[in-house]
Design a protein around this motif. Sequence first.
Motif, short mmCIF file in Angstrom:
data_model
loop_
_atom_site.label_atom_id
_atom_site.label_comp_id
_atom_site.label_asym_id
_atom_site.label_seq_id
_atom_site.Cartn_x
_atom_site.Cartn_y
_atom_site.Cartn_z
N LYS A 79 27.72 95.17 61.20
CA LYS A 79 28.47 94.61 62.33
C LYS A 79 28.81 93.13 62.14
O LYS A 79 29.96 92.72 62.34
N GLU A 83 32.59 91.66 61.99
CA GLU A 83 33.03 90.64 62.94
C GLU A 83 33.56 89.39 62.23
O GLU A 83 34.56 88.81 62.65
N TYR A 87 37.38 88.02 62.50
CA TYR A 87 37.60 86.64 62.91
C TYR A 87 38.44 85.90 61.85
O TYR A 87 39.40 85.20 62.20
#
Length: 92
Positions: A79, A83, A87
């Motif tokens: 995860k 992420e 981003y």
Amino acid sequence: MVKQTIQVFARVKPTARKQPQGIYSIDDDENLTPSLEIILSRDLADGFVNNKRESYKFKFQKIFDQGANQETIFENIAKPVAERTIYSTHAN
């Protein structure tokens, strides 16, 4: 672009029922890098004098024991990577 070092994780899974149980210990001291020591007992069939190592010790960023499930592994490893990827894609 943020430079990131390679991270190495370990997950100790239960052995198959037919295999002998391995002996291991996890040193998860907050002040040190987590390490996993695996102990292999000597096989008496090899005789008393042999050059086999009995203990192997490895260091990891994080070690998950036999109680860790897939969700825990995902939340801690995959995860954060996903992420950061999302981003950095949106930041450009």
